[in-house]
Structure formats: C-alpha cells, structure tokens
Design a protein around this motif. Structure first.
Motif, PDB file in Angstrom:
ATOM      1  N   PHE A  79       0.817  -1.216   0.000  1.00 58.43           N
ATOM      2  CA  PHE A  79       0.000   0.000   0.000  1.00 58.43           C
ATOM      3  C   PHE A  79       0.846   1.260   0.000  1.00 58.43           C
ATOM      4  N   THR A  80       2.091   1.190   0.462  1.00 54.25           N
ATOM      5  CA  THR A  80       2.934   2.376   0.528  1.00 54.25           C
ATOM      6  C   THR A  80       3.354   2.892  -0.849  1.00 54.25           C
ATOM      7  N   LEU A  81       3.091   2.139  -1.910  1.00 55.38           N
ATOM      8  CA  LEU A  81       3.390   2.631  -3.255  1.00 55.38           C
ATOM      9  C   LEU A  81       2.563   3.867  -3.593  1.00 55.38           C
ATOM     10  N   HIS A  82       1.442   4.045  -2.908  1.00 49.77           N
ATOM     11  CA  HIS A  82       0.576   5.198  -3.169  1.00 49.77           C
ATOM     12  C   HIS A  82       0.746   6.286  -2.117  1.00 49.77           C
ATOM     13  N   ALA A  83       1.885   6.326  -1.478  1.00 57.08           N
ATOM     14  CA  ALA A  83       2.154   7.343  -0.465  1.00 57.08           C
ATOM     15  C   ALA A  83       2.237   8.724  -1.109  1.00 57.08           C
ATOM     16  N   SER A  84       1.680   9.694  -0.420  1.00 54.47           N
ATOM     17  CA  SER A  84       1.817  11.088  -0.830  1.00 54.47           C
ATOM     18  C   SER A  84       2.797  11.753   0.139  1.00 54.47           C
ATOM     19  N   THR A  85       3.803  12.411  -0.432  1.00 54.71           N
ATOM     20  CA  THR A  85       4.814  13.067   0.393  1.00 54.71           C
ATOM     21  C   THR A  85       4.841  14.572   0.131  1.00 54.71           C
TER      22      THR A  85
END
Length: 150
Positions: A79-85
């Motif tokens: 799920f961390t592939l769609h992280a927004s930074t």
C-alpha cells in the motif's frame, strides 16, 4: 494500480520467522491498489508483466520475457506505493484502497497473473508484516502505473 517490478535471481518472503514464498530466477512484483482500480487495470498490468522483455538473451541483451525464460514470480501487496509526500515529512496513504476493496483486487491480480504466466504465483500475505529478501539482478527495477498507459 501501481507496480514495482524487480528482476531477481532469488527472492523470498518471510512472515513471523516462516518463509512463505521463495523463487529463483524471475520477478518480484510489489502491488499497490487504489479505490478506482478495476479488473481492466489488472488485465493490462498482468499482460505487461508477462510480456515485458527484461531478461537477457544469448547475447545478454534484454530481449526475453518472464514467459520466455519460464521464470517464477512473487506478488507482494504494498500500500505504501501510493504514499503522498507533498506535505510535511510523514507520508499519507489516503489514496491506498482499504482492505475491503484491495483484497479482492489483489486476489484477482494473482489469479490473472497465474493464468497469463501459465503457472502458480507465490505471494506474501495481504496486510502482514513481511520481510522481503531479494537479489536484484542487473539491477533491473521498473515502475508501472496502470493509470499512465499513454
């Protein structure tokens, strides 16, 4: 749907000290799912994965696919592939699909990849704390987003 493909000479997934997946030559696929992903995204991505020519031929030129070399694959939910930074230093995962949406798509992805590749696919466990051990070959690492097809 977003994937990170890593060409590997070996890869394994361990959960709570137990090795649950183990391959030699092939691909490790990290899979991130968002709410608006569909089976169309799955079919497009799995077709891309099995036909992507990233393995060396007899002249060591990347001309062969995982199908051509009869390679294996491990799929790991990520799920961390769609992280927004964009804001601050703590990533936001708001775009990642919740389990009630993501799990059926994850399972369908694995089934479709197995069908397209013509063999069983090894996996991690959705939502588990996994230790992924790889020997990246090349290194070859490719990111593909099904929403960026053109």
């Amino acid at each position: 749907m977003k994937i990170v493909i890593q060409r590997v000479t070996k890869a394994s997934v361990t959960i709570e000290g137990e090795k649950v997946a183990n391959i030699a030559n092939g691909l490790l696929v990290l899979l991130g799912i968002v709410n608006d992903d569909t089976t169309d995204d799955i079919k497009w991505l799995t077709n891309k994965i099995v036909n992507l020519r990233i393995f060396g031929d007899e002249n060591d030129v990347m001309n062969k696919s995982i199908k051509d070399i009869n390679g294996d694959a491990i799929v790991v939910s990520q799920f961390t592939l769609h992280a927004s930074t964009k804001k601050g230093n703590r990533p936001s995962y708001i775009k990642a699909a919740k389990p009630d949406v993501a799990i059926p798509l994850y399972e369908t992805f694995i089934q479709q990849l197995s069908t397209d590749l013509g063999k069983a696919i090894q996996t991690g466990q959705f939502g588990a704390d996994m230790k992924v051990d790889i020997l990246n070959d090349g290194p070859v690492t490719i990111i593909i987003d099904s929403k960026n097809r053109e």
